[in-house]
Write an enzyme that holds these catalytic residues in place. Structure first.
Site: not given
Lengths: 538, 538
Positions: A263, A300
């Site tokens: 993330d 990401e």
């Protein structure tokens, strides 16, 4: 002069012969003990710089424990199980007890990945890993070959997207805990489905975060949208780096996870000569060499920076792929999204054409939204380095009302978007339910048990969307209704018009798999032409 | 969608045909004017994002001016001259008026550099560039072929090491201003001496800093030892990046500087896909290709990170060389320095041997002082990538009393240190006066005119050295005596025993130049053996 740190797995780990190794990083403590709920305790001895450890045969799988740091009890930051939630004791669990039946499993080749992102709590009525298992045949029928599970680390309460996890090693109790996840991965492998796990290494959630009690996990040298950055390059950062690297290794080794989705890695601020991600990649590769398995690291990030996906020997961090939100933004503006906020930088047709051709829409140009030149050219990187989508949990859920495209766009436009993703020279990803045009929104929900925090989140969310009051009230993230209203409605799959949409997705996916030009796209052969006036792209 | 920024030189620049271009970056202002002291003024028009410019024939070289930003007057952050100090108006100067006579000059090849670091204010009785010119014959006799001038950008008052400069483009008035520096460089080139200029791109000094009035030059995303970091990767950073890049280009283009020494680049926090230094290198190379000159970029940094000195095509920043303080620390501990502070990590003989062999002493090992693993291996980089010294302005001046080795070590040990530097496979650097064992210290001195700041510095310095009160009182940095006591005593060069030391240095330098093994060291052939017990290294 020099002391080499021998990597040790943090927490309580079973060695298979009745003994456990207890290992904890707490560099500025004077005395560290491990204390079972039944009263027994052991004092740990100083190990490598900042670490403490003890080996004992007195701890059984299932025992509840805490550490006592200079007299103060606290759960284990590397706990694998928190059966009583984030404020309860940790639970020692022998992760090697699970009987795997996936010996014949081979990870799907990255360039073949067709990804399905799902949230465990709202994907099925059960909201558990076992619930997901019930849907694997359905997913096989749809044609996807990889599920991406939103974060499952223990968070406060029972409802959360997962990005508020505070025990990165612990699998959320109400989802089914560690064994539930192992069982799901095993079942996926039986069905030919790879498992991507979403993990958060750039921050720790707000409630139940005990890391600060153990050591300087955070540094005020850098700020991120979530406060102080995780300390990966300051004093005592070796222990923090090892904590996250060992976490990645655990998912691959003990849970047979096929890929991690890391993330928001742009918020991992690391000026070390070897970036945390590059070190993680080397360690993951070393594990793979040992086990013969193949593991991918996917990031990401809100950066158009090829350093992340470049090989380590070329000065990169060696990540296997990255999300490109810009493809999404261009696609959505092309389908009528108004040019507000981060959409303001995008032109309907030319931006989408640019992304098809060059992956990044901004690869060095000035961005009005960011108020600086942004990005770098992504020449020479294969299409499998990039993951694209027409919606995902963030792009849906960060809207005030969390509407999916099902509520925003015409039926035909939804089909066009699906096609645009599926024929791209990149790796396609769906968000759960989009394949039947699920009308339910996916809204922001939490279940903090700390009343002050709950109120702060509630107020913050209202404030964030104050300018949109004409469009309605922001739903209450603390309300169970918000969570329930975000669940998929499986009964729709067999009803029209949803059934037709499902069939359409099935055929699209089958087309991508069978057509060599779609299945193994060569970016160097891609030519994209756009005509903004005629709204054409070909 | 995209707007390409055309690089423009900030400030007032003369185009040679009687016109000037006035250019200023002030991204959040509504109205920008340039106002001469004689009352004339011109309004600037918005140019590329965040910038303003006007072309006029109404400004003459020598005119004093300020900018008026939304009504408020302020000197030019890219002023090349501040004849009335940091709080006075800026002065437009035509830098192309200087008549150069160095057309035949070719920069010294980097691997031949023998560097002499000096501070303009204390190097000569005059404390000016003209004073330095008087010593060039002396420096030629000594044998060095490059002087490194500590920062000359305008600072508050008349006495400063230079790291408190607040007008990076302005040459300090009392040193001789821009034309004085041009004259010095021209004279150096006549004598075969290259000129390295020390520049500070990681912070701006505390008194007279007007940058914040113009735009977001700083960001609170990152913290440095000098406060908020320079904004090179956040919103509006294009203008800041261009400001520093154009500064580097100016020194090469308008001042014929041969190399820049970039101060403390570890404090330039840049997560852009292209690091500021890499972009600077590309732009400097482009200038060199245009002019046919050769320019080097040398970094000072507290990092053992080869990314800085790796070529850009290998993911590096392309810097030509870097300082290695660790060689100094090892050498000083080997010569008896007690193992306190940052010296605590070093062993007398083995650390020095390691630095001879591997450049970095820490290349991946755990450092007790830094409380983390530090550094990366520097294999494959030539010796000319590294600059070494037995003392420099920092290592001398950051001691409470600013003692040079002349006051700390025996005569024979001073000679041994000089030899250790000069036979190293790296580029050697002397600090002014060490070649005759100058007894005067080089102490920390400032001349802030803001009384509060002056008192804060005075108190801070006392506090910093409070633990050393047994060794005496920290000298008052604001006192003119501290400055005068740090001047070189040139009369000593001709007196014994200083004359002998000078002759020794002369011979050492001549030996390095004439001996091929010392002159063109091949690091891959270097073999170093050490015996800690016998205090031997060979």
């Amino acid at each position: 002069m020099t002391t080499e740190i021998q990597p040790a797995v943090p927490g309580i780990r079973f060695n298979g012969s009745g003994e456990v190794t207890v290992h904890v990083w707490a560099p500025e403590k004077k005395k560290v003990e491990v204390c079972l709920e039944n009263g027994k305790s052991w004092e740990l001895s100083p190990a490598e710089p900042g670490c403490w450890s003890v080996v004992t045969d007195g701890i059984r799988s299932g025992d509840l424990y805490r550490f006592r740091l200079d007299g103060k009890l606290s759960p284990d930051p590397a706990s694998v199980s928190q059966p009583e939630g984030v404020h309860g004791p940790s639970q020692a669990l022998d992760l090697n007890r699970f009987q795997w039946s996936d010996a014949g499993w081979k990870n799907v080749v990255l360039q073949d990945y067709i990804i399905y992102e799902l949230h465990t709590g709202t994907f099925t009525p059960e909201g558990t890993f076992a619930g997901i298992e019930q849907k694997l045949d359905y997913l096989v029928e749809l044609g996807i070959n990889a599920i991406e599970i939103m974060p499952v680390s223990q968070f406060a309460g029972g409802r959360n997207w997962g990005y508020d996890g505070v025990f990165p090693y612990a699998v959320h109790d109400t989802y089914g805990g560690p064994e539930g996840l192992q069982h799901l991965v095993d079942a996926c492998h039986q069905k030919g489905i790879a498992v991507i796990l979403d993990v958060v290494y750039n921050h720790i959630g707000p409630e139940g975060n005990v890391l600060g009690e153990y050591g300087p996990y955070f540094t005020d040298k850098y700020h991120t949208p979530w406060g102080n950055a995780v300390n990966v390059d300051d004093e005592w950062s070796d222990g923090v780096r090892e904590y996250f690297i060992q976490n990645a290794l655990m998912w691959f080794r003990e849970f047979h996870i096929d890929a991690l989705r890391l993330d928001a890695v742009h918020a991992i601020k690391d000026f070390s000569p070897k970036h945390l991600l590059a070190e993680m990649k080397e360690r993951v590769d070393a594990l793979a060499a040992e086990t013969g398995s193949v593991h991918y690291l996917i990031t990401e990030m809100d950066l158009n920076d090829t350093r992340f996906i470049s090989p380590i020997e070329k000065g990169g961090y060696g990540m296997d792929a990255q999300w490109i939100d810009e493809f999404h933004h261009a696609l959505r503006v092309a389908s009528g999204q108004s040019k507000t906020g981060y959409y303001s930088d995008f032109e309907p047709i030319t931006s989408l054409a640019k992304s098809y051709q060059d992956a990044y829409v901004f690869d060095g140009q000035y961005s009005d939204h960011r108020k600086r030149k942004f990005g770098i050219k992504a020449e020479g990187f294969p299409g499998s380095s990039f993951i694209v989508f027409s919606q995902n949990h963030d792009q849906v859920g960060n809207r005030m009302l969390g509407e999916r495209t099902s509520e925003l766009l015409s039926w035909e436009m939804q089909k066009l978007l699906a096609g645009a993703v599926m024929v791209s020279p990149f790796l396609p990803m769906l968000f759960m339910g989009e394949e039947w045009s699920e009308p339910h929104p996916f809204q922001y929900f939490v279940s903090h048990t700390d009343p002050e925090l709950a109120e702060a989140v509630r107020t913050g969310r209202k404030k964030e969307f104050a300018a949109f009051h004409l469009e309605g009230e922001a739903p209450d993230p603390m309300s169970e209704d918000t969570f329930n209203g975000s669940r998929l409605q499986w009964e729709l799959v067999n009803q029209e018009p949803h059934k037709s949409m499902f069939e359409y997705y099935k055929e699209l996916i089958a087309l991508r798999k069978s057509n060599p030009a779609l299945h193994t796209p060569d970016r160097s052969l891609v030519r994209v032409y756009a005509d903004e006036a005629r709204q054409l792209i070909w």
